[in-house]
Design a protein around this motif. Structure first.
Motif, PDB file in Angstrom:
ATOM      1  N   TRP A   1       0.836  -1.203   0.000  1.00 53.65           N
ATOM      2  CA  TRP A   1       0.000   0.000   0.000  1.00 53.65           C
ATOM      3  C   TRP A   1       0.869   1.249   0.000  1.00 53.65           C
ATOM      4  CZ3 TRP A   1      -4.363   1.835  -1.373  1.00 53.65           C
ATOM      5  CH2 TRP A   1      -4.823   3.055  -0.869  1.00 53.65           C
ATOM      6  N   ARG A   2       1.952   1.235   0.738  1.00 54.49           N
ATOM      7  CA  ARG A   2       2.868   2.373   0.759  1.00 54.49           C
ATOM      8  C   ARG A   2       3.412   2.653  -0.645  1.00 54.49           C
ATOM      9  NH1 ARG A   2       6.077   0.721   4.733  1.00 54.49           N
ATOM     10  NH2 ARG A   2       4.869   1.787   6.335  1.00 54.49           N
ATOM     11  N   GLU A   3       3.671   1.596  -1.393  1.00 54.67           N
ATOM     12  CA  GLU A   3       4.183   1.754  -2.754  1.00 54.67           C
ATOM     13  C   GLU A   3       3.132   2.366  -3.681  1.00 54.67           C
ATOM     14  OE1 GLU A   3       5.808  -1.928  -4.105  1.00 54.67           O
ATOM     15  OE2 GLU A   3       7.269  -2.052  -2.477  1.00 54.67           O
ATOM     16  N   VAL A   4       1.863   2.035  -3.485  1.00 54.14           N
ATOM     17  CA  VAL A   4       0.793   2.645  -4.280  1.00 54.14           C
ATOM     18  C   VAL A   4       0.729   4.142  -4.012  1.00 54.14           C
ATOM     19  CG1 VAL A   4      -1.701   2.772  -4.647  1.00 54.14           C
ATOM     20  CG2 VAL A   4      -0.581   0.552  -4.441  1.00 54.14           C
ATOM     21  N   VAL A   5       0.756   4.511  -2.739  1.00 56.88           N
ATOM     22  CA  VAL A   5       0.690   5.929  -2.370  1.00 56.88           C
ATOM     23  C   VAL A   5       1.914   6.669  -2.906  1.00 56.88           C
ATOM     24  CG1 VAL A   5       0.641   7.552  -0.440  1.00 56.88           C
ATOM     25  CG2 VAL A   5      -0.727   5.450  -0.339  1.00 56.88           C
ATOM     26  N   ALA A   6       3.084   6.058  -2.802  1.00 58.08           N
ATOM     27  CA  ALA A   6       4.304   6.681  -3.307  1.00 58.08           C
ATOM     28  C   ALA A   6       4.224   6.885  -4.821  1.00 58.08           C
ATOM     29  CB  ALA A   6       5.520   5.834  -2.949  1.00 58.08           C
ATOM     30  N   ALA A   7       3.701   5.893  -5.527  1.00 55.93           N
ATOM     31  CA  ALA A   7       3.559   6.013  -6.983  1.00 55.93           C
ATOM     32  C   ALA A   7       2.572   7.116  -7.341  1.00 55.93           C
ATOM     33  CB  ALA A   7       3.112   4.682  -7.579  1.00 55.93           C
ATOM     34  N   ALA A   8       1.481   7.213  -6.584  1.00 55.07           N
ATOM     35  CA  ALA A   8       0.493   8.266  -6.839  1.00 55.07           C
ATOM     36  C   ALA A   8       1.113   9.648  -6.638  1.00 55.07           C
ATOM     37  CB  ALA A   8      -0.711   8.085  -5.916  1.00 55.07           C
ATOM     38  N   ARG A   9       1.985   9.766  -5.659  1.00 50.06           N
ATOM     39  CA  ARG A   9       2.632  11.048  -5.382  1.00 50.06           C
ATOM     40  C   ARG A   9       3.701  11.386  -6.416  1.00 50.06           C
ATOM     41  NH1 ARG A   9       3.317  10.074   1.196  1.00 50.06           N
ATOM     42  NH2 ARG A   9       1.111  10.450   1.721  1.00 50.06           N
ATOM     43  N   ALA A  10       4.277  10.354  -7.035  1.00 50.89           N
ATOM     44  CA  ALA A  10       5.395  10.569  -7.958  1.00 50.89           C
ATOM     45  C   ALA A  10       4.954  10.795  -9.400  1.00 50.89           C
ATOM     46  CB  ALA A  10       6.344   9.378  -7.896  1.00 50.89           C
ATOM     47  N   ILE A  11       3.735  10.411  -9.735  1.00 49.37           N
ATOM     48  CA  ILE A  11       3.271  10.446 -11.123  1.00 49.37           C
ATOM     49  C   ILE A  11       2.052  11.359 -11.226  1.00 49.37           C
ATOM     50  CG2 ILE A  11       2.560   9.042 -13.097  1.00 49.37           C
ATOM     51  CD1 ILE A  11       3.765   6.617 -11.606  1.00 49.37           C
ATOM     52  N   ASP A  12       2.049  12.258 -12.207  1.00 45.23           N
ATOM     53  CA  ASP A  12       0.936  13.204 -12.295  1.00 45.23           C
ATOM     54  C   ASP A  12      -0.282  12.559 -12.965  1.00 45.23           C
ATOM     55  OD1 ASP A  12       1.129  13.433 -15.140  1.00 45.23           O
ATOM     56  OD2 ASP A  12       2.636  14.996 -14.954  1.00 45.23           O
ATOM     57  N   ASP A  13      -1.412  13.251 -12.861  1.00 46.45           N
ATOM     58  CA  ASP A  13      -2.684  12.705 -13.335  1.00 46.45           C
ATOM     59  C   ASP A  13      -2.646  12.353 -14.816  1.00 46.45           C
ATOM     60  OD1 ASP A  13      -3.428  13.329 -10.774  1.00 46.45           O
ATOM     61  OD2 ASP A  13      -4.910  14.853 -11.325  1.00 46.45           O
ATOM     62  N   VAL A  14      -2.052  13.216 -15.617  1.00 50.90           N
ATOM     63  CA  VAL A  14      -2.016  12.989 -17.067  1.00 50.90           C
ATOM     64  C   VAL A  14      -1.233  11.727 -17.384  1.00 50.90           C
ATOM     65  CG1 VAL A  14      -1.205  13.913 -19.273  1.00 50.90           C
ATOM     66  CG2 VAL A  14      -2.285  15.435 -17.598  1.00 50.90           C
ATOM     67  N   ALA A  15      -0.119  11.529 -16.701  1.00 53.27           N
ATOM     68  CA  ALA A  15       0.715  10.356 -16.944  1.00 53.27           C
ATOM     69  C   ALA A  15       0.000   9.073 -16.515  1.00 53.27           C
ATOM     70  CB  ALA A  15       2.045  10.490 -16.205  1.00 53.27           C
ATOM     71  N   VAL A  16      -0.715   9.118 -15.407  1.00 53.93           N
ATOM     72  CA  VAL A  16      -1.452   7.936 -14.949  1.00 53.93           C
ATOM     73  C   VAL A  16      -2.567   7.591 -15.933  1.00 53.93           C
ATOM     74  CG1 VAL A  16      -2.948   7.003 -13.144  1.00 53.93           C
ATOM     75  CG2 VAL A  16      -0.897   8.276 -12.519  1.00 53.93           C
ATOM     76  N   SER A  17      -3.270   8.616 -16.420  1.00 56.48           N
ATOM     77  CA  SER A  17      -4.326   8.383 -17.394  1.00 56.48           C
ATOM     78  C   SER A  17      -3.764   7.792 -18.680  1.00 56.48           C
ATOM     79  CB  SER A  17      -5.046   9.702 -17.686  1.00 56.48           C
ATOM     80  OG  SER A  17      -6.106   9.513 -18.605  1.00 56.48           O
ATOM     81  N   ALA A  18      -2.622   8.322 -19.127  1.00 56.96           N
ATOM     82  CA  ALA A  18      -1.983   7.795 -20.339  1.00 56.96           C
ATOM     83  C   ALA A  18      -1.524   6.362 -20.131  1.00 56.96           C
ATOM     84  CB  ALA A  18      -0.802   8.686 -20.725  1.00 56.96           C
TER      85      ALA A  18
END
Length: 205
Positions: free
Chosen positions: A58-75
């Motif tokens: 779970w910590r890794e999910v939160v860290a990834a969310a903080r490191a990657i912006d919305d546009v990049a996650v959507s892409a």
């Protein structure tokens, strides 16, 4: 006093399980909204369900969310699961169970859903064996008010038949994909959560 504490703890655990399934359904069905990403970025880095085994994933999910912006996650979502024609990673049980989409596993799933009084929402564009749909069914079987359907026996039966046989392979496929960043972290958490669920249901056998 001790009995009331144990009952409260059990209820809290069930609520947490339902919430995890709901979150997974949202994240696998579509690219997460800016509001959902914002919630993930401020989430406490502790497991959202009982069991320390989930804390690091779970910590890794939160860290990834903080490191990657919305546009990049959507892409990333579109690159992995969307696009025209064949997806790079499938989220459908039939693919992993039979090698093809819309095969016998989907027919068996539809039969079991009908027995539970459940059916596909007409607004849903995906077939019922999509992982997000199965997560929504599990959430309902945990948190639903109809006790003849929403109970531990039905949870175990549905999970061991329609989730456990293929979800780990889906997680492995996502994690191994070179384009996966946020979803690689999510796949790791999903695999860990599925493992905890498997252990819990095994204890009932």
């Amino acid at each position: 006093m001790n009995d009331s504490i144990s009952v409260s703890s059990a209820l809290d655990e069930e609520t947490a399980r339902a919430e995890v399934y709901g979150l997974l359904a949202a994240l696998y069905y579509a690219a997460p909204s800016p509001a959902l990403m914002a919630q993930l970025r401020v989430a406490v880095t502790e497991a959202p369900a009982a069991g320390g085994f989930l804390e690091e994933p779970w910590r890794e999910v939160v860290a990834a969310a903080r490191a990657i912006d919305d546009v990049a996650v959507s892409a990333e979502f579109d690159a992995l699961f969307g696009g025209v024609g064949r997806a790079e990673v499938f989220l459908f049980g039939s693919h992993y169970l039979s090698g093809f989409l819309n095969e016998k596993p989907l027919a068996a799933l539809r039969s079991d859903l009908a027995a539970l009084g459940l059916g596909r929402d007409d607004t849903m564009s995906e077939t019922e064996d999509h992982f997000a749909y199965l997560c929504e069914v599990m959430r309902y079987l945990i948190a639903g008010e109809e006790v003849e359907v929403a109970n531990l026996t039905q949870q175990q039966k549905f999970f061991t038949t329609h989730v456990q046989p293929w979800a780990p392979a889906m997680c492995d496929a996502i994690a191994a994909h070179p384009k996966a960043r946020f979803y690689a972290a999510l796949a790791g958490f999903t695999r860990a959560f599925i493992g905890v669920e498997m252990q819990g249901f095994d204890m009932l056998a």
